[in-house]
Structure formats: structure tokens, C-alpha cells
Design an enzyme around this catalytic site. Structure first.
Site, PDB file in Angstrom:
ATOM      1  N   GLU A  61       6.042  33.102 -14.151  1.00 35.62           N
ATOM      2  CA  GLU A  61       4.696  32.977 -13.595  1.00 35.62           C
ATOM      3  C   GLU A  61       4.665  33.074 -12.069  1.00 35.62           C
ATOM      4  O   GLU A  61       3.730  33.647 -11.489  1.00 35.62           O
ATOM      5  CB  GLU A  61       4.057  31.659 -14.046  1.00 35.62           C
ATOM      6  CG  GLU A  61       3.780  31.576 -15.536  1.00 35.62           C
ATOM      7  CD  GLU A  61       4.972  31.111 -16.362  1.00 35.62           C
ATOM      8  OE1 GLU A  61       4.816  30.966 -17.593  1.00 35.62           O
ATOM      9  OE2 GLU A  61       6.065  30.903 -15.777  1.00 35.62           O
ATOM     10  N   PHE A  86       0.218  26.713 -16.506  1.00 31.34           N
ATOM     11  CA  PHE A  86       1.145  27.625 -15.856  1.00 31.34           C
ATOM     12  C   PHE A  86       0.474  28.419 -14.734  1.00 31.34           C
ATOM     13  O   PHE A  86       1.153  28.943 -13.853  1.00 31.34           O
ATOM     14  CB  PHE A  86       1.746  28.595 -16.875  1.00 31.34           C
ATOM     15  CG  PHE A  86       2.346  27.923 -18.076  1.00 31.34           C
ATOM     16  CD1 PHE A  86       2.961  26.691 -17.963  1.00 31.34           C
ATOM     17  CD2 PHE A  86       2.293  28.526 -19.323  1.00 31.34           C
ATOM     18  CE1 PHE A  86       3.520  26.063 -19.065  1.00 31.34           C
ATOM     19  CE2 PHE A  86       2.848  27.909 -20.440  1.00 31.34           C
ATOM     20  CZ  PHE A  86       3.459  26.670 -20.310  1.00 31.34           C
ATOM     21  N   ASP A 120      -0.866  20.890 -28.819  1.00 31.04           N
ATOM     22  CA  ASP A 120       0.304  21.132 -27.966  1.00 31.04           C
ATOM     23  C   ASP A 120       0.617  19.945 -27.067  1.00 31.04           C
ATOM     24  O   ASP A 120       1.727  19.846 -26.534  1.00 31.04           O
ATOM     25  CB  ASP A 120       0.089  22.379 -27.110  1.00 31.04           C
ATOM     26  CG  ASP A 120       0.170  23.662 -27.931  1.00 31.04           C
ATOM     27  OD1 ASP A 120       0.346  23.559 -29.161  1.00 31.04           O
ATOM     28  OD2 ASP A 120       0.040  24.744 -27.362  1.00 31.04           O
TER      29      ASP A 120
END
Length: 317
Positions: A61, A86, A120
Site C-alpha cells: 500500500e 490500509f 473481520d
């Protein structure tokens, strides 16, 4: 009181994908970069139609942000795509030094933001990204409420000169704004007028605010609902015009109470028109694993919580 209709639940990330696909047809300078999450960011259609204008960076990233900054020097308009966690926390240094400091024309497009990322869990559920990005000088920060608005915002930011952070989500949510809307950066949308309390909401909480307004109406309370899709620059005028009429405000966001929309609204009120305010946001905490519905209820980010906050703040007038 206008009643908004859910025309069918859609995920806002698909709105981004649709907007990017449209830009692929209308703006030859738009290019896309992704950090190994093409399907999650719904970038498939753009890639299929414009393979030479797509760059798969992989799970790198920081490199993606640096490459995006470089592409602007040649006149390209890069749209980066990865999860919100991210897109901000992992690459903050690169955004600050390579993009924001020099005002590079990069569009940082971030999916899976907030608690509604769901199962998540806390490591991926970034709740501080709006604060991180709005503190960067020159950074425009946008948080859209549904599929149609996300598509419109994606198209609109291509014409905006300068860095933009566009935040959207994973789950399917109510799609209630118009398909042919004009998205104006920095201009709040007055969804319905009211006289007793102002509800200023952003992102997924806009629909919840409308549901709360219906409940309040049944209780004889008239709520004004404002959709703040652009958190920076904030539409100070729209907020002040409303609170001067209603005398109190509730802010609602899927974000930490520290650094988000609520604090931006407080700054405007303290400087111009001190007003009782209640906050709907996560209270200085990380999230946890669970369904979006379970998490929004547990952390008080839903219509019931907004209704209670409105009742509370009215008593403080």
C-alpha cells in the site's frame, strides 16, 4: 415531512465501482491502482474496459501511494483502492509527505470503513480514519451515505483539483438518494426540515437519522435532518442556519467520537453559535467481531440511539 424510500439495498463500494467505470469512459486521464483487492473494491469493470490504465500494486500500500503521487506529475488522475484501514493508518506517512504536503491530485478511495466491516473484527474496523485525514492540510474528506451518492461522488472528485479521501463501506445498505443527483463537494444536503432538533449525520448513519426522524415525528418532535457527505470542507452555513432555528443538535457518525464529524460541528458551534449537542459515535474504543447489525446496536450507532439522543438534547435547550 418527506418520507424517503429505500429503493433496494446496495453496497456503497459498488457505487464506487460504478462511478469509476463511468469515469473510464468519460475521462481519459483517470487511472486506477489497487493493492490486491480488485473484487472487494468493485474495480473489475474499469479494468475490463481500460486494462492499460490499471496498475495492480499487490500488497504494498505504501508503494501504491508513492506511485499514485508520481502519476499526477504526468497529468494523470489516480484513484487508489484498498480497505480504509490500509488506505490511511498503514500509509499515513506516505500520504502526508508524498501527497498532502505537495497537494498531489490523488483520489484515495477507501472501502470497508467503520464497524460495518463486520466479522473481520477490530484490526480492520478503522474508526479513526476521518480524523487522520481531515487533519492533513488541503485534504478533502468525503463520507457517502448510499450507492447513488457514492457513484456521484466518485465521478465528482475527478474534477476536483487536489487530494481527496473518499470513504465508503462493505455492507448492503438502504439506497434512497436520487440516481440523477448532482454531487457538490462541501455542500450539505438538507433532507428534511424541522423545528425542534437538528440531526447532522454522515455515511451509513444518514439513513438511520431519517428513521429516527420518523419516530420522533410520531412523538410530536420535529427533526431537521442534514446529510453531511463532505466532512472537510464542512458546510458551516448549513449547520448554523439549522441550529439557529432548532436550538440543539445531534451528530451521528460511524467513527470514533474523537476526531470525527461531531468534533468538527462542535468547532463551528463554539466559534459562532454555542448550542447543546449530543454525539452518536463510538466512545474512544476499538470494535470487535460481529455482524454489522449486532455491532451498530451494541455501540449505539442506529436509529434508536439517535432518537434517544434527540430527546435528551431537547431537554438541554
Amino acid at each position: 415531512m418527506k418520507k424517503y424510500i429505500d429503493t433496494g439495498k446496495k453496497d456503497t463500494r459498488s457505487g464506487f465501482g460504478a462511478g469509476l467505470e463511468e469515469l473510464g469512459k468519460t475521462n481519459e486521464n483517470v487511472v486506477a491502482l489497487c493493492a490486491d483487492l480488485i473484487g472487494s473494491l468493485k474495480m473489475d469493470a474499469f479494468i475490463a474496459n481500460n486494462p492499460e490504465r490499471f496498475f495492480q500494486i499487490g500488497i504494498a500500500e505504501a508503494n501504491m501511494m508513492g506511485i499514485a503521487a508520481g502519476l499526477t506529475i504526468g497529468g494523470k488522475i489516480p484513484f487508489t483502492g484498498t480497505f480504509a484501514n490500509f488506505s490511511t493508518g498503514r500509509v499515513y506517512d506516505q500520504i502526508r509527505q508524498s501527497i498532502a504536503y505537495s497537494g498531489k491530485n490523488v483520489k484515495i478511495c477507501a472501502s470497508h470503513a467503520g464497524l460495518t466491516l463486520g466479522e473481520d473484527g477490530a484490526t480492520h474496523q478503522i474508526l479513526e480514519d476521518i480524523g487522520l485525514m481531515k487533519m492533513l492540510p488541503g485534504m478533502t474528506v468525503i463520507n457517502t451515505c448510499d450507492y447513488n451518492q457514492t457513484k456521484a461522488a466518485t465521478i465528482a472528485i475527478a474534477d476536483h483539483q487536489g487530494p481527496v479521501y473518499l470513504r465508503f463501506g462493505r455492507p448492503k445498505v438502504a439506497n434512497f438518494t436520487t440516481e440523477d443527483q448532482t454531487f457538490e463537494i462541501g455542500k450539505a444536503v438538507l433532507l428534511q426540515e424541522g423545528t425542534d432538533v437538528t440531526i447532522v449525520a454522515t455515511g451509513h448513519l444518514v439513513w438511520e437519522a431519517l428513521q429516527a426522524a420518523e419516530t420522533l415525528q410520531e412523538q410530536g418532535i420535529s427533526a431537521e435532518v442534514i446529510n453531511i457527505h463532505t466532512i472537510k470542507p464542512l458546510d458551516d452555513e448549513a449547520i448554523l442556519n439549522s441550529v439557529k432555528k432548532t436550538g440543539c443538535v445531534v451528530t451521528a457518525e460511524e467513527h470514533n467520537i474523537l476526531g470525527g464529524l461531531g468534533e468538527s460541528v462542535s468547532r463551528v458551534l463554539v466559534k459562532n453559535h454555542p448550542t447543546p449537542q449530543e454525539f452518536i459515535a463510538t466512545n474512544d474504543t476499538f470494535g470487535e467481531s460481529g455482524t454489522p447489525e449486532q455491532l451498530m446496536e451494541k455501540y449505539g450507532l442506529n436509529a434508536a440511539a439517535i432518537t434517544n439522543a434527540a430527546q435528551k438534547v431537547i431537554k438541554r435547550k
